[in-house]
Motif scaffolding. Structure first.
Motif, PDB file in Angstrom:
ATOM      1  N   LYS A 137       0.856  -1.180   0.000  1.00 34.60           N
ATOM      2  CA  LYS A 137       0.000   0.000   0.000  1.00 34.60           C
ATOM      3  C   LYS A 137       0.893   1.231   0.000  1.00 34.60           C
ATOM      4  O   LYS A 137       1.854   1.329   0.755  1.00 34.60           O
ATOM      5  CB  LYS A 137      -0.893   0.026   1.225  1.00 34.60           C
ATOM      6  CG  LYS A 137      -1.928  -1.076   1.231  1.00 34.60           C
ATOM      7  CD  LYS A 137      -2.786  -0.948   2.450  1.00 34.60           C
ATOM      8  CE  LYS A 137      -3.830  -2.048   2.497  1.00 34.60           C
ATOM      9  NZ  LYS A 137      -4.662  -1.969   3.690  1.00 34.60           N
ATOM     10  N   ILE A 138       0.552   2.160  -0.836  1.00 34.90           N
ATOM     11  CA  ILE A 138       1.337   3.383  -0.919  1.00 34.90           C
ATOM     12  C   ILE A 138       0.481   4.509  -0.360  1.00 34.90           C
ATOM     13  O   ILE A 138      -0.646   4.734  -0.805  1.00 34.90           O
ATOM     14  CB  ILE A 138       1.737   3.699  -2.376  1.00 34.90           C
ATOM     15  CG1 ILE A 138       2.595   2.556  -2.923  1.00 34.90           C
ATOM     16  CG2 ILE A 138       2.464   5.020  -2.439  1.00 34.90           C
ATOM     17  CD1 ILE A 138       2.922   2.700  -4.385  1.00 34.90           C
ATOM     18  N   ARG A 139       1.012   5.152   0.584  1.00 35.90           N
ATOM     19  CA  ARG A 139       0.303   6.274   1.179  1.00 35.90           C
ATOM     20  C   ARG A 139       0.923   7.560   0.682  1.00 35.90           C
ATOM     21  O   ARG A 139       2.138   7.720   0.692  1.00 35.90           O
ATOM     22  CB  ARG A 139       0.407   6.230   2.701  1.00 35.90           C
ATOM     23  CG  ARG A 139      -0.330   5.091   3.325  1.00 35.90           C
ATOM     24  CD  ARG A 139      -0.272   5.227   4.829  1.00 35.90           C
ATOM     25  NE  ARG A 139      -0.904   4.096   5.464  1.00 35.90           N
ATOM     26  CZ  ARG A 139      -0.880   3.855   6.750  1.00 35.90           C
ATOM     27  NH1 ARG A 139      -0.227   4.672   7.547  1.00 35.90           N
ATOM     28  NH2 ARG A 139      -1.491   2.812   7.257  1.00 35.90           N
ATOM     29  N   GLU A 140       0.080   8.421   0.308  1.00 36.58           N
ATOM     30  CA  GLU A 140       0.566   9.731  -0.117  1.00 36.58           C
ATOM     31  C   GLU A 140       0.204  10.732   0.958  1.00 36.58           C
ATOM     32  O   GLU A 140      -0.952  10.828   1.362  1.00 36.58           O
ATOM     33  CB  GLU A 140      -0.073  10.127  -1.449  1.00 36.58           C
ATOM     34  CG  GLU A 140       0.345   9.240  -2.591  1.00 36.58           C
ATOM     35  CD  GLU A 140      -0.297   9.662  -3.904  1.00 36.58           C
ATOM     36  OE1 GLU A 140      -0.796  10.796  -3.990  1.00 36.58           O
ATOM     37  OE2 GLU A 140      -0.277   8.840  -4.824  1.00 36.58           O
ATOM     38  N   LYS A 141       1.177  11.442   1.365  1.00 37.72           N
ATOM     39  CA  LYS A 141       0.940  12.460   2.379  1.00 37.72           C
ATOM     40  C   LYS A 141       0.620  13.756   1.671  1.00 37.72           C
ATOM     41  O   LYS A 141       1.381  14.258   0.843  1.00 37.72           O
ATOM     42  CB  LYS A 141       2.148  12.637   3.279  1.00 37.72           C
ATOM     43  CG  LYS A 141       2.436  11.428   4.137  1.00 37.72           C
ATOM     44  CD  LYS A 141       3.559  11.720   5.083  1.00 37.72           C
ATOM     45  CE  LYS A 141       3.820  10.515   5.978  1.00 37.72           C
ATOM     46  NZ  LYS A 141       4.900  10.786   6.934  1.00 37.72           N
TER      47      LYS A 141
END
Length: 160
Positions: A150-154
């Protein structure tokens, strides 16, 4: 007046700290005396059980029976012998290559030796049927590695 109360408080604190140190020292002395008594009782106990030397085992004048055992099975045998309360001695025969291991038990414990052998055989038979923990662990590692990350973008919200 205040000075007198403070002085008495200090005296009380000093006398109680001395008392606790004395009490701790007395407690340690009592514990050491207790350990010496327990050690003396163990030394006098003629009924020594478990792993012994062959000389001690034969010195009990009760006869001995022996069985051959593999090197890998010695630890399992010790556990089972402890469970059954059997006196035994392990002897290594170096005259042959690879060396053989013999287990000596008292003659009156030979029935327990049979029970130990049967239980050991049952354990080794079921051991082969059980799946390897390391194989299962590597299987689950590969499964987790194959899952998409999972890639989280801040993102910062900016008030304009």
């Amino acid at each position: 007046m205040q000075e007198e109360v403070e002085n008495r408080t200090v005296n009380l604190a000093i006398s109680t700290s001395r008392l606790t140190v004395r009490t701790i020292i007395a407690g340690i002395r009592k514990y050491l005396q207790h350990r010496e008594k327990v050690k003396a009782r163990k030394g006098r106990d003629p009924a020594v059980h478990g792993k012994q030397s062959v000389k001690k085992l034969l010195g009990q004048n009760q006869g001995a029976a022996n069985a051959e055992i593999e090197k890998e099975g010695i630890k399992d045998f010790e556990r089972l012998a402890k469970k059954y309360g059997v006196d035994f001695a392990v002897r290594k025969d170096k005259t042959v290559d690879p060396p053989r291991y013999f287990v000596f038990v008292r003659a009156k414990d030979s029935d327990a030796l049979d029970a130990i052998c049967k239980e050991h055989q049952a354990r080794t038979m079921t051991k082969d049927k059980k799946p390897s923990v390391l194989a299962q662990l590597s299987k689950f590692k590969n499964l987790v590695a194959s899952l998409p990350k999972k890639i989280r973008e801040k993102k910062q919200e900016r008030d304009l």
